[in-house]
Every structure is written in structure tokens, then in C-alpha cells.
Design an enzyme around this catalytic site. Structure first.
Site, PDB file in Angstrom:
ATOM      1  CB  THR A  57      -0.965  -0.015   1.136  1.00 19.62           C
ATOM      2  OG1 THR A  57      -1.781  -1.180   1.027  1.00 19.62           O
ATOM      3  CG2 THR A  57      -1.813   1.046   1.273  1.00 19.62           C
ATOM      4  CE1 TYR A 145       0.606  -9.419   3.514  1.00 26.01           C
ATOM      5  CE2 TYR A 145       2.065  -8.014   2.495  1.00 26.01           C
ATOM      6  CZ  TYR A 145       0.849  -8.403   2.869  1.00 26.01           C
ATOM      7  OH  TYR A 145       0.108  -7.794   2.212  1.00 26.01           O
ATOM      8  CE  LYS A 173      -0.799  -6.931   5.739  1.00 23.70           C
ATOM      9  NZ  LYS A 173      -0.426  -5.918   5.026  1.00 23.70           N
ATOM     10  CB  VAL A 213      -1.145  -5.392   9.162  1.00 24.69           C
ATOM     11  CG1 VAL A 213      -0.341  -4.168   8.340  1.00 24.69           C
ATOM     12  CG2 VAL A 213      -0.396  -5.575  10.208  1.00 24.69           C
TER      13      VAL A 213
END
EC number: 4.3.3.7
Length: 329
Positions: A57, A145, A173, A213
Site C-alpha cells: 500500500t 507477511y 501478517k 494490519v
């Protein structure tokens, strides 16, 4: 039926509500550090315990080494000890990821986000060695992640268990959408677990996850923080009501799969950024797309709440974040 009862909160080494923050840019494409600091302060004021920088992002694929380091340093300066700053150190080139980790540590990051190497699709042994080499480049705690939809590879349970033997790894995550797997992996690793999908916070909390998150947390962090507090207190009905309240925003920012694009449209709509510029290959939201995002914010009552906040009524941060590790401060 007996009412729900409170339970012990899970581990939260980075807090419970974190935003994968957009990287503000000027219209000519330069990183706008002043705007980044202002946005970071706002996000923490709104109830975020942490900020994840230089992730998807944050347009990490299109920002460069010095820009990433400068962004981390600026945000750390802006939020001080009020929030955790987790820096992305993700690449399909292990040596590059190592350099990013080192630069993030030097810039003052409190932790690292290390994503599965994308595109190259290594074996599980290669994935393991990549993660460990990046983790060993600094003393910072690491959140892995797992996002097979973007990386083309999922972290296998056996690899999670191997990584859990290394003291640097403390969290995941999880953007697999697999809640049943999370239940088992939380127990197997002992890690803090964070939902990487905005709409799955409550299902993940139900199996022992720590928080989220998120992307929608740019604009509805107070609702997410309140949902976590309600869930911790055993008031699952209240947590569900809060989750339902933010559905229009979750859909608007995530439905098209262009989270960076729509998140910038959302923060621009709230007057938190002066533009919604991105670097190619991302392009900014069209006026029609921006209008749809604005309508979702209105439907969820975000504009009214933001106006109250500007009048000095601020939400609380999420309850019970753990003290930051000494190596992270």
C-alpha cells in the site's frame, strides 16, 4: 444462552491495530515527507498502535532505497514513542531485502515486515533461508507477511515452525484468508497473528489472533480499535456491530484490489492529503472512483466522526499493546 466472557488478550508485540500506510507524494512524484508526518500523526491520533511503511500500500515496488529510509526516519520522528513503526524489507532479491532491513534499522524502525519472495517462487527451503538472512541482518523483531495472492507462494506450516525456532520472528501478517490454518499456526509458533485482510478481523480474533494490519484503518481505525477492545472484553455483539459499520469502507477500499489507489482517494477525501497521486504502474483513482469512496465514507459516518475529532474529541488507542522490545526503540 450465557453471555460471552472476557478472555486473556493475545500477544501484541506491535499493538493491535496497524495501518499499512500510503506514501504521500507531490504532484511531480516526489515523496512528500511533511505530508507523511502529518498523516502518521493523524493515524496514531485516530487509534492506530502501529504503522507499516514501505509495503504494498506504500508503493514499495516504485520507491527507492534512500526514499524508503527517509520515510521511515520522518515517521519515527513524527510519532515518537506513541506507535510502532514497522518497515517493509521485501524483495525477490535476498541481498536487496537485507540492505532494506539494514537501512530501516538505521532509520529508527521498531520492526520489520518481510514478505515471501514474489515472482521467483522459491522452494520452501529457499523461502526459509531468505527470511532468516533478512532477519539476521538486524536486531529488529520481524513480522513475516504471507500473501500468496501476490507472491505466488504460500508459507508452509513446516516452514512456519522452522522460523519460529529463530528468536527474531515474533508475528505474522496473514493474508491467506485461511482462518482454520491460522488457528493451528498460532499455537504451533506462539507468534502474534495479524489479519492481513480488512474484512477478516473478527474471524481471526476468534482463533486467537492479535489484531490487524489494514488499509481501511486509514479512515476507520477508531472502529477497529473499539472492535478489538469489545472482543477482548467478551462483548462479541458490540464487536460485530462495529465490524458491520465499516463494511462499506472495507468494500470501497479493497473490492477492486487496488488498495493503494483507493486508500489515497479516501485520505484525500478527508482532507488528510492534498492529492491522490501515485507512481506508475498505479494510476490515481478516477473522479468516479473517488466519488464512490467518498460515498462509502459518508455511509459509514466517517466524515461526522472526523469533524468531532477536529473539535478535540479523540478516540483511545487499542488496549493492551505490549511494551516495545528494547532492540526496537
Amino acid at each position: 444462552m450465557a453471555p460471552s466472557t472476557a478472555h486473556a488478550a493475545p500477544r501484541r508485540p506491535f499493538g493491535a491495530v496497524l495501518t499499512a500506510m500510503v506514501t504521500p507524494m507531490t504532484p511531480d512524484g516526489a515523496i512528500d515527507l511533511e505530508a507523511a508526518q502529518s498523516l502518521a500523526r493523524h493515524l496514531v491520533d485516530e487509534g492506530n498502535d502501529g504503522l507499516v511503511l514501505n509495503g504494498t500500500t506504500g508503493e514499495a515496488p516504485t520507491t527507492h532505497a534512500q526514499e524508503k529510509a527517509d520515510l521511515v526516519a520522518a515517521v519515527v520522528e513524527a510519532v515518537g514513542d506513541r506507535a510502532y513503526v514497522v518497515a517493509g524489507a521485501g524483495s525477490n532479491d535476498t541481498d536487496h531485502a537485507v540492505r532494506m532491513a539494514e537501512q530501516a534499522a538505521d532509520a529508527g524502525a521498531h520492526g520489520l515486515l518481510v514478505v515471501t519472495p514474489y515472482y521467483s517462487r522459491p522452494t520452501q527451503e529457499g523461502l526459509y533461508q531468505h527470511m532468516v538472512k533478512v532477519a539476521e541482518a538486524t536486531d529488529l523483531p520481524v513480522m513475516v507477511y504471507d500473501i500468496p495472492g501476490r507472491a505466488g507462494l504460500r508459507i508452509a506450516p513446516a516452514t512456519y515452525e522452522r522460523l519460529a525456532e529463530h528468536e527474531s520472528f515474533v508475528a505474522s501478517k496473514d493474508a491467506t484468508g485461511d482462518v482454520a490454518s491460522a488457528l493451528k499456526l498460532i499455537e504451533a509458533t506462539g507468534w502474534a497473528w495479524y489479519s492481513g485482510d480488512d474484512g477478516l478481523l473478527l474471524p481471526f480474533l476468534s482463533v486467537g489472533a492479535s489484531g490487524i494490519v489494514g488499509v481501511s484503518t486509514h479512515v476507520v481505525a477508531p472502529e477497529y480499535a473499539a472492535a478489538v477492545r469489545a472482543f477482548d472484553a467478551g462483548d462479541h455483539a458490540a464487536a460485530l456491530d462495529l465490524a458491520r459499520q465499516v463494511v462499506p469502507v472495507v468494500d470501497a477500499l479493497n473490492g477492486a484490489g487496488a488498495q493503494a489507489v483507493m486508500a489515497k482517494a479516501a485520505v484525500e477525501a478527508l482532507g488528510l492529503l492534498g492529492n491522490r497521486h501515485l507512481r506508475l504502474p498505479n494510476v490515481q483513482a478516477t473522479d468516479a472512483e473517488a466519488a464512490a469512496v467518498r460515498a462509502a465514507l459518508e455511509q459509514a459516518g466517517v466524515f461526522d466522526r472526523t469533524a468531532h475529532a477536529r473539535d478535540g474529541v479523540r478516540p483511545q488507542n487499542t488496549a493492551q499493546p505490549e511494551p516495545a522490545p528494547e532492540v526496537a526503540r
